[in-house]
Design a protein around this motif. Structure first.
Motif, PDB file in Angstrom:
ATOM      1  N   GLU A   1       7.145   6.989   4.865  1.00  0.00           N
ATOM      2  CA  GLU A   1       6.398   5.882   5.403  1.00  0.00           C
ATOM      3  C   GLU A   1       6.752   4.693   6.435  1.00  0.00           C
ATOM      4  O   GLU A   1       6.524   4.071   7.321  1.00  0.00           O
ATOM      5  CB  GLU A   1       5.487   5.254   4.581  1.00  0.00           C
ATOM      6  N   LEU A   2       8.549   4.395   5.358  1.00  0.00           N
ATOM      7  CA  LEU A   2       8.857   2.721   5.685  1.00  0.00           C
ATOM      8  C   LEU A   2       9.688   2.605   7.047  1.00  0.00           C
ATOM      9  O   LEU A   2       9.575   1.560   7.574  1.00  0.00           O
ATOM     10  CB  LEU A   2       9.601   2.559   4.654  1.00  0.00           C
TER      11      LEU A   2
ATOM     12  N   ASP B   1       0.856  -1.626  -0.132  1.00  0.00           N
ATOM     13  CA  ASP B   1      -0.296   0.091  -0.593  1.00  0.00           C
ATOM     14  C   ASP B   1       0.974   1.580   0.300  1.00  0.00           C
ATOM     15  O   ASP B   1       0.707   2.008  -0.696  1.00  0.00           O
ATOM     16  CB  ASP B   1      -1.034  -0.062   1.622  1.00  0.00           C
ATOM     17  N   VAL B   2       1.994   0.990   0.801  1.00  0.00           N
ATOM     18  CA  VAL B   2       2.969   2.469   0.799  1.00  0.00           C
ATOM     19  C   VAL B   2       3.665   2.606  -0.693  1.00  0.00           C
ATOM     20  O   VAL B   2       3.338   4.041  -0.923  1.00  0.00           O
ATOM     21  CB  VAL B   2       4.288   1.766   1.500  1.00  0.00           C
ATOM     22  N   PHE B   3       3.453   1.594  -1.771  1.00  0.00           N
ATOM     23  CA  PHE B   3       4.391   2.166  -2.583  1.00  0.00           C
ATOM     24  C   PHE B   3       2.931   2.054  -3.527  1.00  0.00           C
ATOM     25  O   PHE B   3       3.399   2.915  -4.333  1.00  0.00           O
ATOM     26  CB  PHE B   3       4.905   0.832  -3.482  1.00  0.00           C
TER      27      PHE B   3
ATOM     28  N   GLY C   1       9.098  -2.378   7.364  1.00  0.00           N
ATOM     29  CA  GLY C   1       9.775  -1.020   6.491  1.00  0.00           C
ATOM     30  C   GLY C   1      10.908  -0.788   6.752  1.00  0.00           C
ATOM     31  O   GLY C   1      11.624  -0.254   5.456  1.00  0.00           O
ATOM     32  N   LYS C   2      11.438  -0.400   7.414  1.00  0.00           N
ATOM     33  CA  LYS C   2      12.744  -0.557   7.863  1.00  0.00           C
ATOM     34  C   LYS C   2      13.411  -2.252   7.267  1.00  0.00           C
ATOM     35  O   LYS C   2      14.720  -1.807   6.552  1.00  0.00           O
ATOM     36  CB  LYS C   2      13.548  -0.357   9.440  1.00  0.00           C
ATOM     37  N   LYS C   3      13.547  -2.979   7.742  1.00  0.00           N
ATOM     38  CA  LYS C   3      14.007  -4.247   6.660  1.00  0.00           C
ATOM     39  C   LYS C   3      13.982  -3.869   5.313  1.00  0.00           C
ATOM     40  O   LYS C   3      15.137  -4.342   5.025  1.00  0.00           O
ATOM     41  CB  LYS C   3      12.662  -5.813   7.462  1.00  0.00           C
ATOM     42  N   TRP C   4      13.070  -3.609   4.713  1.00  0.00           N
ATOM     43  CA  TRP C   4      12.621  -2.806   3.449  1.00  0.00           C
ATOM     44  C   TRP C   4      14.211  -2.083   3.088  1.00  0.00           C
ATOM     45  O   TRP C   4      15.315  -1.860   1.958  1.00  0.00           O
ATOM     46  CB  TRP C   4      11.870  -3.000   2.798  1.00  0.00           C
ATOM     47  N   ILE C   5      14.111  -0.886   3.807  1.00  0.00           N
ATOM     48  CA  ILE C   5      14.912   0.158   3.564  1.00  0.00           C
ATOM     49  C   ILE C   5      16.667  -1.124   3.777  1.00  0.00           C
ATOM     50  O   ILE C   5      17.640   0.069   3.081  1.00  0.00           O
ATOM     51  CB  ILE C   5      15.000   0.862   4.384  1.00  0.00           C
TER      52      ILE C   5
ATOM     53  N   LYS D   1       0.718   4.236  -3.932  1.00  0.00           N
ATOM     54  CA  LYS D   1       0.481   5.916  -3.127  1.00  0.00           C
ATOM     55  C   LYS D   1       1.564   6.346  -4.416  1.00  0.00           C
ATOM     56  O   LYS D   1       0.932   7.367  -4.590  1.00  0.00           O
ATOM     57  CB  LYS D   1       0.623   5.968  -1.990  1.00  0.00           C
ATOM     58  N   LYS D   2       2.405   5.864  -4.502  1.00  0.00           N
ATOM     59  CA  LYS D   2       3.447   6.270  -5.562  1.00  0.00           C
ATOM     60  C   LYS D   2       3.520   7.689  -5.089  1.00  0.00           C
ATOM     61  O   LYS D   2       4.044   8.651  -5.922  1.00  0.00           O
ATOM     62  CB  LYS D   2       3.123   6.755  -7.105  1.00  0.00           C
ATOM     63  N   LEU D   3       4.600   7.939  -3.821  1.00  0.00           N
ATOM     64  CA  LEU D   3       4.807   8.957  -3.670  1.00  0.00           C
ATOM     65  C   LEU D   3       5.846   9.108  -3.670  1.00  0.00           C
ATOM     66  O   LEU D   3       6.764  10.837  -3.600  1.00  0.00           O
ATOM     67  CB  LEU D   3       4.801   9.277  -1.982  1.00  0.00           C
ATOM     68  N   GLY D   4       7.046   8.984  -4.991  1.00  0.00           N
ATOM     69  CA  GLY D   4       8.584   9.070  -4.714  1.00  0.00           C
ATOM     70  C   GLY D   4       9.573   8.955  -3.899  1.00  0.00           C
ATOM     71  O   GLY D   4       8.320   8.514  -2.721  1.00  0.00           O
ATOM     72  N   TYR D   5      10.628   9.598  -3.684  1.00  0.00           N
ATOM     73  CA  TYR D   5      11.417   8.301  -3.037  1.00  0.00           C
ATOM     74  C   TYR D   5      11.502   8.801  -1.433  1.00  0.00           C
ATOM     75  O   TYR D   5      11.332   7.831  -0.467  1.00  0.00           O
ATOM     76  CB  TYR D   5      12.845   9.132  -3.262  1.00  0.00           C
ATOM     77  N   GLU D   6      11.360   9.652  -1.228  1.00  0.00           N
ATOM     78  CA  GLU D   6      12.258  10.115   0.122  1.00  0.00           C
ATOM     79  C   GLU D   6      10.700  10.216   1.005  1.00  0.00           C
ATOM     80  O   GLU D   6      10.904   9.629   2.081  1.00  0.00           O
ATOM     81  CB  GLU D   6      11.905  12.205  -0.073  1.00  0.00           C
ATOM     82  N   LYS D   7       9.296  10.874   0.390  1.00  0.00           N
ATOM     83  CA  LYS D   7       7.461  10.316   1.313  1.00  0.00           C
ATOM     84  C   LYS D   7       7.580   9.001   1.535  1.00  0.00           C
ATOM     85  O   LYS D   7       7.455   8.484   2.467  1.00  0.00           O
ATOM     86  CB  LYS D   7       7.136  11.087   0.223  1.00  0.00           C
ATOM     87  N   THR D   8       7.937   7.567  -0.127  1.00  0.00           N
ATOM     88  CA  THR D   8       7.766   6.538   0.795  1.00  0.00           C
ATOM     89  C   THR D   8       8.803   6.216   1.866  1.00  0.00           C
ATOM     90  O   THR D   8       8.371   5.400   2.563  1.00  0.00           O
ATOM     91  CB  THR D   8       8.264   5.326  -0.871  1.00  0.00           C
ATOM     92  N   ILE D   9      10.023   6.581   1.644  1.00  0.00           N
ATOM     93  CA  ILE D   9      11.318   6.045   2.329  1.00  0.00           C
ATOM     94  C   ILE D   9      10.506   6.654   4.403  1.00  0.00           C
ATOM     95  O   ILE D   9      10.456   6.154   5.239  1.00  0.00           O
ATOM     96  CB  ILE D   9      12.526   6.866   2.543  1.00  0.00           C
TER      97      ILE D   9
END
Length: 457
Positions: A118-119, A104-106, A125-129, A108-116
């Motif tokens: 949210e994660l 759901d976070v992705f 989310g931190k695992k993904w980062i 939204k297509k928020l772009g890099y900074e806003k997606t990070i």
């Protein structure tokens, strides 16, 4: 940058060399030589790949008269190339996002900074980062174009680019669509095709040569694509950063006004500019370069802008009687017949029919999307047919959106041809006038088996 004064130890410890001016001048020349070394590696890898393929190609042409070039190319399809790795990592990260419940976070297509941002709010989310950080170097040291030019944004400098691809892949997974390449299917097809041709050989020595040449081509051929990542993308990304570091010094001393102005000065001129800068700094006076180079750069910029207004035709003058240089033919699709076709391109355009090289088999119809620059690739929508002067490796994620590709230039071993075969897409390359003839949204039919593009609207 050059300091106001040199370190005292240069004098008191009798070091004899300036840590500032000498190091700057020396590092610049090392940077120039690094570029030469990069391109030695470029051609070493490229030529190895082409030489192996050419050996197999010539054997097939001799033993199987009339064999289509496309059949020879398909017998070495299904390759594993480093050049595909950035796209593979985008797909892997997309699957991981879905597995971790982050789709759901992705979406939204928020772009890099806003997606990070949210994660970072969740442990998953931190695992993904963490996974993202592991692969950014070197796989996101990737240009949006072919990698040659300083003007091409790099993924690592604009993370919105790979994040848009990752979001698209998450969307595809959510819809239940396949995001993997048809590599196994291609390998099965290549074995069937190779066995068909091998069965035509009666001499055991020919069979042995066929098998050896085919194996060599399949082993070495990936170098044709791999070198792009190592040199044009990874290597150039780092190299251009170093050049811009030097540009910052020139800006600080008033020699150029903007960082990218350095690319309007050739390296011989830069050597003289840096020598004068260092010599004048050593005696405490301003460099004379600040008085003439800003104006000269401005003049050169104006010239470039004028030149950019005109797109040259694919061919001029009288074609040579014969073209035998294999790289010119395989990479760029330049033959006597092709040049003559380009010279008479206006007639073909009037008939709403373009003829090119059949680069990847299949027939499809769909709306055209004409892309002239790397920046325009974001406009490509699902189900469209990509029409471009030539394609770039970093466009690979888009190949899972489109139905086919048509280019102005290119041969059977061009990047467009190779990637379309690996992605299972029809392709016609070397049409000469596709981007000038076809308009956005026009419905076209692409026959990648025969090399014909028809405008249906």
């Amino acid at each position: 940058d050059l300091p106001e004064f040199e370190d005292e130890e240069i004098v008191f410890k009798h070091l004899g060399l300036s840590k500032s001016s000498f190091t700057l001048y020396d590092n610049f020349h090392k940077l120039v030589m690094l570029h030469f070394r990069l391109w030695q590696k470029h051609f070493e890898m490229l030529n190895l790949g082409y030489a192996a393929y050419l050996t197999f190609y010539m054997f097939c042409k001799e033993k199987f008269p009339g064999i289509p070039d496309q059949h020879i190319a398909r017998m070495v399809a299904g390759i594993e190339s480093i050049l595909f790795r950035p796209d593979q990592e985008c797909r892997r990260l997309a699957r991981l996002a879905v597995d971790l419940g982050l789709k759901d976070v992705f979406l939204k297509k928020l772009g890099y900074e806003k997606t990070i941002q949210e994660l970072e709010k969740s442990s998953n989310g931190k695992k993904w980062i963490e996974e993202l950080e592991k692969i950014k170097y070197p796989w996101f040291y990737y240009a949006t174009g072919a990698g040659f030019f300083h003007t091409e944004p790099r993924w690592i400098d604009n993370m919105d680019i790979p994040f848009s691809f990752i979001s698209d892949y998450v969307e595809k997974i959510t819809r239940g669509e396949e995001i993997e390449l048809p590599t196994e299917k291609l390998r099965k097809e290549r074995e069937e095709l190779a066995n068909q041709y091998k069965s035509l050989l009666k001499d055991p020595a020919d069979v042995k040569t066929f098998e050896e040449n085919l194996q060599l081509a399949r082993t070495v051929f990936p170098y044709v694509e791999d070198h792009n990542f190592y040199i044009e993308h990874w290597g150039h990304t780092i190299w251009y950063k170093k050049v811009r570091n030097i540009a910052e010094i020139l800006v600080n001393h008033g020699i150029i006004k903007e960082i990218n102005d350095i690319f309007y000065i050739n390296w011989h001129e830069l050597s003289q500019i840096l020598y004068d800068l260092c010599a004048n700094w050593a005696v405490g006076v301003d460099t004379v370069a600040q008085y003439n180079w800003p104006e000269e750069v401005r003049r050169r910029k104006e010239i470039i802008e004028v030149v950019k207004q005109n797109r040259p035709p694919p061919a001029l003058g009288k074609p040579p009687e014969v073209i035998t240089e294999p790289f010119t033919i395989m990479l760029w699709g330049v033959t006597k017949d092709r040049i003559q076709q380009w010279l008479s391109g206006a007639t073909a355009a009037a008939e709403k029919k373009l003829v090119g090289l059949p680069a990847s088999p299949g027939i499809v119809e769909g709306p055209a999307r004409v892309v002239l620059t790397a920046e325009e690739i974001v406009k490509v929508k699902e189900g469209e047919i990509l029409v471009a002067p030539i394609t770039a490796p970093s466009w690979n994620p888009v190949f899972l959106k489109i139905k086919a590709t048509v280019t102005d230039i290119g041969g059977i071993m061009s990047h467009t041809a190779i990637v379309c075969r690996e992605y299972g897409l029809p392709a016609v390359v070397g049409t000469g006038f596709a981007t000038k003839t076809i308009k956005d949204g026009q419905r076209i039919r692409v026959d990648g088996t025969e090399g014909v593009v028809e405008i249906l609207d």
